[in-house]
Design an enzyme around this catalytic site. Sequence first.
Site, PDB file in Angstrom:
ATOM      1  N   HIS A 143       0.814  -1.224   0.000  1.00 45.04           N
ATOM      2  CA  HIS A 143       0.000   0.000   0.000  1.00 45.04           C
ATOM      3  C   HIS A 143       0.842   1.266   0.000  1.00 45.04           C
ATOM      4  O   HIS A 143       0.398   2.318  -0.467  1.00 45.04           O
ATOM      5  CB  HIS A 143      -0.936   0.002   1.207  1.00 45.04           C
ATOM      6  CG  HIS A 143      -1.983  -1.073   1.146  1.00 45.04           C
ATOM      7  ND1 HIS A 143      -2.809  -1.374   2.198  1.00 45.04           N
ATOM      8  CD2 HIS A 143      -2.330  -1.929   0.162  1.00 45.04           C
ATOM      9  CE1 HIS A 143      -3.616  -2.355   1.876  1.00 45.04           C
ATOM     10  NE2 HIS A 143      -3.339  -2.714   0.640  1.00 45.04           N
ATOM     11  N   PHE A 178      -1.120  -8.194   4.917  1.00 46.54           N
ATOM     12  CA  PHE A 178       0.218  -7.623   4.832  1.00 46.54           C
ATOM     13  C   PHE A 178       0.267  -6.278   4.108  1.00 46.54           C
ATOM     14  O   PHE A 178       1.261  -5.956   3.445  1.00 46.54           O
ATOM     15  CB  PHE A 178       1.176  -8.611   4.161  1.00 46.54           C
ATOM     16  CG  PHE A 178       0.984 -10.023   4.607  1.00 46.54           C
ATOM     17  CD1 PHE A 178       1.041 -10.335   5.961  1.00 46.54           C
ATOM     18  CD2 PHE A 178       0.716 -11.038   3.713  1.00 46.54           C
ATOM     19  CE1 PHE A 178       0.845 -11.638   6.403  1.00 46.54           C
ATOM     20  CE2 PHE A 178       0.515 -12.344   4.139  1.00 46.54           C
ATOM     21  CZ  PHE A 178       0.579 -12.649   5.486  1.00 46.54           C
ATOM     22  N   CYS A 179      -0.796  -5.483   4.255  1.00 47.06           N
ATOM     23  CA  CYS A 179      -0.866  -4.168   3.588  1.00 47.06           C
ATOM     24  C   CYS A 179      -0.590  -4.296   2.090  1.00 47.06           C
ATOM     25  O   CYS A 179       0.030  -3.421   1.475  1.00 47.06           O
ATOM     26  CB  CYS A 179       0.105  -3.183   4.240  1.00 47.06           C
ATOM     27  SG  CYS A 179      -0.356  -2.764   5.934  1.00 47.06           S
ATOM     28  N   ALA A 180      -1.059  -5.408   1.542  1.00 45.73           N
ATOM     29  CA  ALA A 180      -0.992  -5.657   0.095  1.00 45.73           C
ATOM     30  C   ALA A 180      -2.265  -6.406  -0.285  1.00 45.73           C
ATOM     31  O   ALA A 180      -2.227  -7.491  -0.866  1.00 45.73           O
ATOM     32  CB  ALA A 180       0.250  -6.454  -0.269  1.00 45.73           C
TER      33      ALA A 180
END
Length: 477
Positions: free
Chosen positions: A152, A398-400
């Site tokens: 992100h 995982f901020c993805a």
Amino acid sequence: MSARPDAAVTTVETAATLVETASAETATETADPCCAAPLPVLGRDVTVPLVTGGEVTYAALDYAASAPALQRVWDDVAAYAPYYGSVHRGAGYLSQLSTDLFENSRATVAEFLDCRPGDQVVFTRSTTDSLNLLAATLPADCQVFVFETEHHASLLPWRDARVTYLNAPRTPEQAVATLERALADRDPYGPALVCVTGASNVTGELWPVKELAAAAHAHGARIVLDAAQLAPHHPVSVQELDVDWIAFSGHKLYAPFGSGVLAGRADWLQDSEPYLAGGGASRKVARRADGGVDVEWHTTAARHEAGSPNVIGVYSIASACKALTEAGFDSLVERERHLIATVREGLAEVPEVRVLSLFGDDAPRVGVISFVVEGWNSSHFAAALSAEYGIGVRDGLFCAHPLVRTLLGSDPQDPGECGAPEAAPGERSLNAIRVSFGAGTPDEHVERFVGAVKELVRDGAQWKYRTEDGRCVPDRG
């Protein structure tokens, strides 16, 4: 730095020598002549309690989120601390020493990244901060191209630009071809920026950065490399990769929290308004006759470093750069390959485990591996690893989010939160487990992890767990 009185020079240089001497002594005491040994890190002897009774040395296997600080870095910072002072323009001895360390750290980072002459090294708070800074410097009508596979930090900063999100490629060659088509077809054919990761924070796979940079430049675009997951594991050269900018964070590079870097071409940085307005960024401020204010901004990196900088954070990054360089990336990479093989071969022996991958099993990668376990909610599995084995991993998206959803084969619109799954233990959840490691990881940690995975899958958890505030935790009631 401006000229200083001879007495000040003597004092400052003496103090600087003391700091460097302490650093050298630390390196001598902690360096291991065996290239296969892990580098000493803080917390390597910390023990944690197990819900099943007793204690065990903590196995930190969440390096992709934040790597433990190198002991060398911590000792360097401790050696400098007595000489701590405010940087730039201070007449005092400690201010001048701190200024020297701050600017020398900038030069160290430039050397570590093999920057071009004329490139600027701007100190920020993190990779996220660095890419938001770059986003604020985009020229008018600049188009941004970014793969949906990005963290992100790379995916989201471009809010004021026209953004093209590219689908996840399944081979490095497909990534290059996809980018080339998108850049060739852009309308209007104006300024463009490509943002790409060097190594995935989900799969650990290396991206074809040099080839993507060549494609970008062939179509009149520039490229920024998110090296947050690459720089701690592999040497990174601005010149060899031919990227225009690089961003990374100190807390993933074995330095304490709170500092980052944006390094690269100066023109967009110089032509834009300062990222933050304030002291340090301004060179001259004067009142106008009409009552307003005229400001002359710096054209150096200081233009985007308003306010009192994080001197200790900056120095810690420079110390980490030196420590990794002195340890030798050849031996660090070779040792990490051994750890990767241990984990991947161990997981391959468990039929219920599915490792997530974009480019396939043979793709080169760093020590970041994500997986799911059949019959387990990922949050439950991660909680059991921690509570019953003293192993710290990460679960979630995982901020993805788009990438993990793609890899899990879910609909892009499926709900799910990073690290806060709605599913109860045992239910399917839209998240995964990530194990990550690096230069400070001993063999025992990954061996314990592999053994724990096999035991949990075979025998199940020894403890009962419940959901609390979106997290799966041991039920101690």
